[in-house]
Design an enzyme around this catalytic site. Structure first.
Site: not given
Length: 390
Positions: A179, A207, A238
């Site tokens: 990240s 992610h 996300k």
């Protein structure tokens, strides 16, 4: 007495350029956001596909509000499992190609609950040195033995595996996309080692979900190894623009977590409107592949432009693009000057990243236009030269 101690600690953070504060955003998360009445180009959100403000997610949430109310009323095991939760779990399991799925209230709760319930004294956890804090906290709570291998270093990981005899259970835990660095774990090599040494594999795909893979299914799809990852954890907050987290794997694993994962058992369930928004986000991800194409087009342009200017983008291969500054004060100065010119990019400092690796953390989304990206590069070039970084 307590305040005096806290003020001293805060003053120490000030001296080290490590003190943080909150900024209030007025309105929705999008390519631009409003702060203090002024609009800024937003290059620090994890809203990779630009779904956080999509009207279809809002409509799905409103429909669920009308149907099921807002609060879930209780934990999932008491009376808080609603039809929206079950439908989302079924969709996520199909999306990730696994038998079953369990949703958690956030990524932190998922990692802490999964790790601390599955592993304990007598077990061994092998962990990439740059794994997220929630993974480390789950390991601490588990009381299992653990060893950290240097970032993405498969030779070091194998040496640890060779010396790992005598443990009840062994697991390798890694993020898919790291990240703060934007690079990708060598999942194919991790799985090869796991097979050779009889080790469980857990991947935090927070992610990677919606970003990696031909259809955005994440790291396991990217490396064509969906059936070889025992525990697939990820978030809905996300690329999917919603909130919450999931664990995908075997039905036996989900049955165990329902009974043993304390962060699942002892908390009120996600609001059904949030689950409904996540379902709509999955629909959009699967039916609008052009969003991911735009995301990767923007990513390549920004990454290559920064590299051509001479910025150190470390080993990024994803929409997370770090620009290594090293000194905390210069990273703060760079971030502040971008902000003064209408661009929001956060300065990331220790302890989030190791000492002497302070950086700007840029994130590119599908909502950014070519003009947005060119504006960013122009500002970066001017400020980078002024600060003698390029």
């Amino acid at each position: 007495m307590l305040d005096a101690f806290l003020k001293e600690q805060l003053a120490d953070l000030d001296r080290k350029n490590l003190r943080r504060s909150l900024r209030c955003v007025d309105g929705a998360q999008d390519r631009t956001i409003v702060m203090g009445g002024k609009a800024y180009l937003n290059f620090c959100s994890n809203n990779y596909l630009g779904l956080a403000a999509d009207p279809r997610l809002k409509e799905a949430a409103v429909s669920a509000l009308t149907r099921s109310g807002f609060g879930s009323g209780a934990s999932r095991l008491v009376c808080g499992t609603l039809s929206e939760h079950r439908e989302l779990e079924e969709r996520l399991a199909a999306f990730k190609g696994t038998e079953s799925c369990l949703i958690f209230n956030c990524g932190y709760m998922a990692n802490v609950g999964i790790i601390s319930s599955l592993f304990g004294r007598g077990d061994l956890i092998l962990c990439d040195r740059l794994n997220h804090a929630s993974i480390l906290d789950g390991i601490v709570l588990s009381r299992a033995s653990f060893r950290r291998y240097p970032h993405r270093d498969m030779q070091a990981l194998e040496r640890l595996l060779q010396r790992s005899g005598g443990c009840k259970k062994k697991v390798i835990i890694t993020e898919s996309v790291f990240s703060m660095d934007g690079d990708v774990a060598p999942l194919d090599e991790i799985i090869r080692l796991a097979r050779e040494y009889g080790v469980v594999v857990m991947v935090d795909d927070a992610h990677g979900t919606g970003v990696l893979g031909e259809k955005g299914k994440g790291a396991a799809e990217h490396f064509n190894c969906s059936q070889d990852v025992d525990i697939q954890m990820g978030t809905l907050s996300k690329a999917l623009g919603s909130f919450g987290a999931y664990c995908c794997g075997s039905k036996c694993l989900m049955d165990f977590l329902i009974n043993k994962a304390r962060s699942f058992v002892y908390t009120t369930a996600l609001p059904p409107a949030v689950a409904a928004a996540s379902l709509k986000a999955l629909d959009i991800l699967e039916t609008e592949p052009e969003r991911r194409k735009t995301l990767w087009k923007n990513t390549r342009f920004v990454l290559e432009s920064l590299q051509n200017l001479g910025f150190d983008t470390m080993h990024s291969r994803t929409p997370i693009i770090p620009v290594l500054i090293k000194e905390e004060e210069r990273a703060l100065t760079f971030s502040r000057r971008l902000f003064e010119q209408g661009i929001l990019v956060s300065a990331i400092r220790p302890p989030t990243v190791p000492a002497r690796t302070a950086r700007l953390r840029l994130t590119v989304t599908a909502r950014h236009s070519q003009e947005d990206c060119e504006c960013l590069i122009q500002k970066m070039q001017k400020i980078g030269r002024d600060l003698c970084l390029i």
